[in-house]
Design an enzyme around this catalytic site. Structure first.
Site, PDB file in Angstrom:
ATOM      1  N   GLY A  45       0.936  -1.170   0.073  1.00  0.00           N
ATOM      2  CA  GLY A  45       0.092   0.018   0.024  1.00  0.00           C
ATOM      3  C   GLY A  45       0.845   1.260   0.128  1.00  0.00           C
ATOM      4  N   GLN A  50       3.048   9.817   1.390  1.00  0.00           N
ATOM      5  CA  GLN A  50       4.374   9.125   1.462  1.00  0.00           C
ATOM      6  C   GLN A  50       5.309   9.382   0.244  1.00  0.00           C
ATOM      7  OE1 GLN A  50       2.092   5.209   2.216  1.00  0.00           O
ATOM      8  NE2 GLN A  50       4.108   5.006   3.450  1.00  0.00           N
ATOM      9  N   CYS A  92       5.464  -0.045   7.740  1.00  0.00           N
ATOM     10  CA  CYS A  92       5.288   1.125   7.075  1.00  0.00           C
ATOM     11  C   CYS A  92       6.380   1.626   6.197  1.00  0.00           C
ATOM     12  CB  CYS A  92       4.432   2.568   7.617  1.00  0.00           C
ATOM     13  SG  CYS A  92       4.116   3.715   6.798  1.00  0.00           S
ATOM     14  N   LEU A  93       6.322   1.719   4.755  1.00  0.00           N
ATOM     15  CA  LEU A  93       7.430   2.190   3.994  1.00  0.00           C
ATOM     16  C   LEU A  93       8.194   3.342   4.620  1.00  0.00           C
ATOM     17  CD1 LEU A  93       6.065   1.166   0.361  1.00  0.00           C
ATOM     18  CD2 LEU A  93       7.683  -0.097   1.747  1.00  0.00           C
ATOM     19  N   HIS A 134      -5.003   1.459   7.457  1.00  0.00           N
ATOM     20  CA  HIS A 134      -3.685   2.173   7.613  1.00  0.00           C
ATOM     21  C   HIS A 134      -3.142   3.246   6.588  1.00  0.00           C
ATOM     22  CE1 HIS A 134       0.998   1.801   7.959  1.00  0.00           C
ATOM     23  NE2 HIS A 134       1.057   2.169   6.955  1.00  0.00           N
ATOM     24  N   GLU A 135      -4.095   2.946   5.221  1.00  0.00           N
ATOM     25  CA  GLU A 135      -3.846   3.777   4.039  1.00  0.00           C
ATOM     26  C   GLU A 135      -4.478   5.186   4.447  1.00  0.00           C
ATOM     27  OE1 GLU A 135      -1.124   3.694   2.350  1.00  0.00           O
ATOM     28  OE2 GLU A 135      -0.865   1.408   3.032  1.00  0.00           O
ATOM     29  N   HIS A 138      -3.112   7.410   6.614  1.00  0.00           N
ATOM     30  CA  HIS A 138      -2.199   8.318   6.263  1.00  0.00           C
ATOM     31  C   HIS A 138      -2.682   9.534   5.366  1.00  0.00           C
ATOM     32  CE1 HIS A 138       1.747   6.238   6.093  1.00  0.00           C
ATOM     33  NE2 HIS A 138       1.187   5.226   5.658  1.00  0.00           N
TER      34      HIS A 138
HETATM   35 NI    NI Z   1       2.079   3.169   5.903  1.00  0.00          NI
END
Ligand code: NI
Length: 169
Positions: A45, A50, A92-93, A134-135, A138
């Site tokens: 995701g 991000q 998370c990236l 989660h997304e 963000h």
């Molecule tokens: Ni994330």
């Protein structure tokens, strides 16, 4: 085109995104870039903040296959219902190397716009429900470690500071 993925503590990650209003070629190109960047980073995701863009847009592909039908694009998404509970590990990236269990709804229903601006609804359970939550977090400027206990959050922040000092972040 690959976009650079920004890491905590970049302020764009903790700022709510602006709604997407233009459903044009530029948006389609941005979504392609987001999938490409997500696959390159081995993520499932990726949300626009991000890559440094404060917009309400996220892409998800749980199967990590570059098949069109597995790709989920959520523009201006909102969660319209939640059911049950799950407590699983997340990463998370933008917060590399950190994983922690987060409490989420087990099943959620999401309302969002597609690339043409058309509204649709989609339901997700288990991993997909977690990815949605989660997304969408963000897009509200909430990183997953804000949803764990104060004690665990402090440990995570300490670990990040330690990696920063060691030049590993
Ligand atoms: Ni994330």
């Amino acid at each position: 085109m690959l976009r650079e993925i920004v890491k905590y503590p970049d302020p764009v990650l903790e700022r709510p995104g602006e709604p997407v209003t233009e459903f044009d070629e530029e948006l389609a190109k941005l979504v392609d870039d987001m999938f490409e960047s997500m696959y390159a980073a081995k993520g499932i995701g990726l949300a626009a903040p991000q890559i440094g863009l404060s917009k309400r847009l996220t892409v998800i592909d749980l199967s990590f296959k570059e098949k069109q039908e597995d790709r989920i694009v959520l523009i201006n998404p909102e969660i319209i219902s939640r059911e049950g509970k799950q407590y699983e590990e997340e990463g998370c990236l933008s917060v590399p190397e950190i994983r922690e269990k987060v409490s989420r709804a087990a099943k959620v229903r999401v309302r969002a716009q597609d690339l043409k601006g058309k509204w649709f609804e989609m339901e997700g359970e288990e991993l997909l429900a977690r990815a949605f939550q989660h997304e969408i977090d963000h897009l509200d400027g909430i990183l997953f470690f804000r949803r764990v206990s104060a004690l665990k959050r402090d440990l995570i922040l300490r670990k990040i500071r330690k990696m920063q000092r060691a030049g590993e972040w």
